[in-house]
Scaffold this motif. Structure first.
Motif, PDB file in Angstrom:
ATOM      1  N   LEU A 290       3.514   2.434   4.751  1.00  0.00           N
ATOM      2  CA  LEU A 290       3.311   2.091   3.393  1.00  0.00           C
ATOM      3  C   LEU A 290       3.000   0.540   3.220  1.00  0.00           C
ATOM      4  O   LEU A 290       3.811  -0.160   3.698  1.00  0.00           O
ATOM      5  N   ARG A 291       1.863   0.468   2.760  1.00  0.00           N
ATOM      6  CA  ARG A 291       1.579  -1.025   2.588  1.00  0.00           C
ATOM      7  C   ARG A 291       0.967  -1.692   0.998  1.00  0.00           C
ATOM      8  O   ARG A 291       0.447  -0.788   0.656  1.00  0.00           O
ATOM      9  N   SER A 292       1.434  -2.688   0.788  1.00  0.00           N
ATOM     10  CA  SER A 292       1.152  -3.328  -0.524  1.00  0.00           C
ATOM     11  C   SER A 292       1.244  -4.933  -0.424  1.00  0.00           C
ATOM     12  O   SER A 292       2.050  -5.355   0.284  1.00  0.00           O
ATOM     13  N   ASP A 293       0.335  -5.471  -1.290  1.00  0.00           N
ATOM     14  CA  ASP A 293       0.203  -7.071  -1.303  1.00  0.00           C
ATOM     15  C   ASP A 293       1.302  -7.263  -2.597  1.00  0.00           C
ATOM     16  O   ASP A 293       1.491  -8.761  -3.021  1.00  0.00           O
ATOM     17  N   ASN A 294       1.983  -6.390  -3.227  1.00  0.00           N
ATOM     18  CA  ASN A 294       3.004  -6.362  -4.340  1.00  0.00           C
ATOM     19  C   ASN A 294       4.258  -5.841  -4.027  1.00  0.00           C
ATOM     20  O   ASN A 294       4.237  -4.671  -3.703  1.00  0.00           O
ATOM     21  N   ALA A 295       5.244  -6.888  -4.243  1.00  0.00           N
ATOM     22  CA  ALA A 295       6.714  -6.104  -3.755  1.00  0.00           C
ATOM     23  C   ALA A 295       7.190  -5.218  -4.529  1.00  0.00           C
ATOM     24  O   ALA A 295       7.653  -4.076  -4.117  1.00  0.00           O
ATOM     25  N   ALA A 296       6.915  -5.170  -6.110  1.00  0.00           N
ATOM     26  CA  ALA A 296       7.295  -4.301  -6.795  1.00  0.00           C
ATOM     27  C   ALA A 296       6.543  -2.770  -6.637  1.00  0.00           C
ATOM     28  O   ALA A 296       7.304  -1.820  -6.633  1.00  0.00           O
ATOM     29  N   ALA A 297       5.257  -2.825  -6.308  1.00  0.00           N
ATOM     30  CA  ALA A 297       4.421  -1.681  -6.007  1.00  0.00           C
ATOM     31  C   ALA A 297       5.040  -0.876  -4.618  1.00  0.00           C
ATOM     32  O   ALA A 297       5.086   0.247  -4.462  1.00  0.00           O
ATOM     33  N   LEU A 298       5.456  -1.905  -3.536  1.00  0.00           N
ATOM     34  CA  LEU A 298       6.324  -1.386  -2.593  1.00  0.00           C
ATOM     35  C   LEU A 298       7.501  -0.440  -2.839  1.00  0.00           C
ATOM     36  O   LEU A 298       7.701   0.713  -2.311  1.00  0.00           O
ATOM     37  N   GLY A 299       8.373  -1.114  -3.627  1.00  0.00           N
ATOM     38  CA  GLY A 299       9.419  -0.232  -4.103  1.00  0.00           C
ATOM     39  C   GLY A 299       9.088   0.869  -4.728  1.00  0.00           C
ATOM     40  O   GLY A 299       9.709   1.909  -4.649  1.00  0.00           O
ATOM     41  N   ALA A 300       7.951   0.842  -5.683  1.00  0.00           N
ATOM     42  CA  ALA A 300       7.849   2.095  -6.770  1.00  0.00           C
ATOM     43  C   ALA A 300       7.183   3.186  -5.634  1.00  0.00           C
ATOM     44  O   ALA A 300       7.575   4.484  -5.842  1.00  0.00           O
ATOM     45  N   TRP A 301       6.457   2.712  -4.551  1.00  0.00           N
ATOM     46  CA  TRP A 301       5.846   3.811  -3.877  1.00  0.00           C
ATOM     47  C   TRP A 301       6.773   4.325  -2.843  1.00  0.00           C
ATOM     48  O   TRP A 301       6.480   5.454  -2.198  1.00  0.00           O
ATOM     49  N   THR A 302       7.635   3.692  -2.489  1.00  0.00           N
ATOM     50  CA  THR A 302       8.856   4.000  -1.625  1.00  0.00           C
ATOM     51  C   THR A 302       9.518   5.110  -2.349  1.00  0.00           C
ATOM     52  O   THR A 302       9.853   6.355  -1.683  1.00  0.00           O
ATOM     53  N   ASP A 303       9.708   5.213  -3.345  1.00  0.00           N
ATOM     54  CA  ASP A 303      10.324   6.179  -4.398  1.00  0.00           C
ATOM     55  C   ASP A 303       9.418   7.334  -4.515  1.00  0.00           C
ATOM     56  O   ASP A 303       9.743   8.528  -4.573  1.00  0.00           O
ATOM     57  N   ARG A 304       8.013   7.096  -4.565  1.00  0.00           N
ATOM     58  CA  ARG A 304       6.918   7.987  -4.736  1.00  0.00           C
ATOM     59  C   ARG A 304       6.972   9.021  -3.423  1.00  0.00           C
ATOM     60  O   ARG A 304       6.727  10.166  -3.627  1.00  0.00           O
ATOM     61  N   VAL A 305       7.020   8.306  -2.491  1.00  0.00           N
ATOM     62  CA  VAL A 305       7.149   9.122  -1.006  1.00  0.00           C
ATOM     63  C   VAL A 305       8.146  10.046  -0.955  1.00  0.00           C
ATOM     64  O   VAL A 305       8.071  11.052  -0.382  1.00  0.00           O
ATOM     65  N   ARG A 306       9.315   9.464  -1.634  1.00  0.00           N
ATOM     66  CA  ARG A 306      10.505  10.597  -1.315  1.00  0.00           C
ATOM     67  C   ARG A 306      10.300  11.626  -2.303  1.00  0.00           C
ATOM     68  O   ARG A 306      10.750  12.720  -2.127  1.00  0.00           O
ATOM     69  N   ALA A 307       9.666  11.222  -3.465  1.00  0.00           N
ATOM     70  CA  ALA A 307       9.520  12.273  -4.240  1.00  0.00           C
ATOM     71  C   ALA A 307       8.593  13.469  -3.949  1.00  0.00           C
ATOM     72  O   ALA A 307       8.555  14.606  -3.876  1.00  0.00           O
TER      73      ALA A 307
END
Length: 420
Positions: A290-307
């Motif tokens: 998972l990659r992003s140039d935005n730290a908040a997006a990385l956190g949100a998409w980590t949760d998205r992957v789990r969901a």
């Protein structure tokens, strides 16, 4: 300022020589902690000494060549990248940046005005994924981001990373002895690993940001059973859950394509068990990149992957036994002052340039934690990388090295000047 006079043919020859030190069964492969990687480093150290550098390996396993400056300045200008590859990775990724530093040192030694600061050329250890499951080991160590839990990781043979560092010559000094606070500026040249510069016919790219990367382990637990006698409605197929998860993740990414912030995810590794043609898979292990140039997006998409993983498990009547972060690096911004030097150098050389965001992780992202850091991209043919077909033309590489050389000298002449 004296014109940059890097030796393009020498630089190219060095790059090709190092690339040839590969596993013969799978060119172009030189994975960290392997015998081939050690052989490549011996070759690099010999070339460093030939051009007048003093060589050493620090407590994080980084190979460093040092050229003294003309003034007794306490800070260092650093140039480097990595010489390890992924399996079948290619001849340029990482290697080009190390060779660029070597060429800069050779050109300085041959008579160009010496740098005021000491110059260090660095081959960072294990930038690529390796047997310890941790990328950017050397640059993490230099940035103070290599902790005890990482050092305790083991490879399939049961050897710890701490033991692995000793084996590559790091010695038994505490790993935090590698942390640096004396770097005035760090410069890394790299192939783009994408198609933008080639498509836009640009000579160089000035990197403004480097993505953060999270790798997650996802494990689905089902029930292995006979492929011919188990009805569809009674199956607990871990591979079906994996397939649903991968497709759902892809669709989620499609839904945000071309939006900001940039986010991308890949499932490039799947292992199923028992992995037999007549048995329903009872377990599936996946790795999500998972990659992003935005730290908040990385956190949100980590949760998205789990969901998404949880939903896929429920739909396939299996259990999501694990969904955890294996490793993480945060997005990094390159230093604007160093980027200015790269832009000015490219303009002086009459090169076509553009700003660009790096979708790949790099050692520079960790160096940015302890020093101003900059990256310069050169074109990649067809955008290919992590592939045996990756290629950059000699003239394209030469333009990049000439730009880097000029930028390093500009930075050196202006940095740490006494103020009235």
């Amino acid at each position: 300022m004296v014109e940059a006079r890097i030796n393009e043919s020498r630089c190219w020859g060095w790059l090709m020589q190092l690339a040839e030190l590969t596993d013969p069964e799978r060119p172009w492969t030189r994975r960290a902690f392997s015998d081939r990687h050690a052989e490549g480093r011996q070759w690099l150290a010999a070339r460093m000494r030939e051009v007048g550098l003093t060589t050493s390996i620090d407590a994080a396993g980084n190979l460093i060549g040092r050229l003294p400056g003309s003034e007794p300045l306490p800070r260092t200008v650093m140039v480097g990248s990595h010489s390890d590859t992924v399996a079948g990775g290619g001849r340029f990724d990482g290697i080009a940046g190390v060779i660029a530093g070597l060429e800069i040192a050779a050109t300085l030694k041959e008579g160009a005005t010496r740098l005021r600061h000491p110059l260090e050329v660095v081959d960072f250890l294990a930038e690529e994924p390796n047997e310890f499951g941790l990328s950017c080991i050397g640059s993490r160590g230099m940035a103070g981001a290599l902790d005890e839990s990482m050092l305790a990781r083991t490879n399939p043979a049961g050897v710890s990373l701490r033991e692995g560092l000793v084996a590559v010559g790091a010695g038994t000094a505490p790993h935090d002895a590698a942390i640096r606070h004396d770097i005035a500026g760090f410069f890394e040249l790299h192939i783009e690993q994408g198609p933008v510069l080639e498509q836009e016919q640009r000579d160089v790219g000035i990197v403004t940001h480097i993505v953060g990367i999270r790798r997650l382990a996802v494990i689905f637990e089902g029930q292995a059973s006979h492929a011919g006698t188990t009805p569809l409605g009674l199956r607990r197929d871990a591979l079906v859950a994996s397939a649903r998860f991968v497709m759902d993740l892809r669709q989620s990414l499609e839904d945000i394509r071309d939006r900001q912030p940039f986010v991308i995810a890949t499932v490039g590794e799947i292992h199923i068990a028992p992995n037999a043609p007549n048995v329903i898979p009872g377990q599936a292990k996946l790795t999500v990149d998972l990659r992003s140039d935005n730290a908040a997006a990385l956190g949100a998409w980590t949760d998205r992957v789990r969901a998404l993983a949880g939903a896929a498990a429920a739909a396939a009547n299996v259990r999501l036994s694990e969904c955890r972060v294996l490793s993480a690096s945060e997005p990094a911004a390159c230093a604007p002052d160093l980027a200015i030097q790269l832009r000015a150098a490219a303009e002086e050389l009459g090169l076509k340039q553009r700003d660009i965001v790096s979708g790949a992780g790099h050692d520079a992202a960790f160096l940015a934690r302890v020093a101003p850091s900059a990256m310069l991209f050169v074109p990649s043919r067809g955008g290919l990388s992590h592939s045996a077909e990756e290629w950059t033309e000699p003239a394209e590489l030469g333009k990049g090295v000439a730009t880097l050389f000029r930028a390093v000298r500009r930075f050196d002449s202006e940095c740490d000047r006494a103020r009235d």
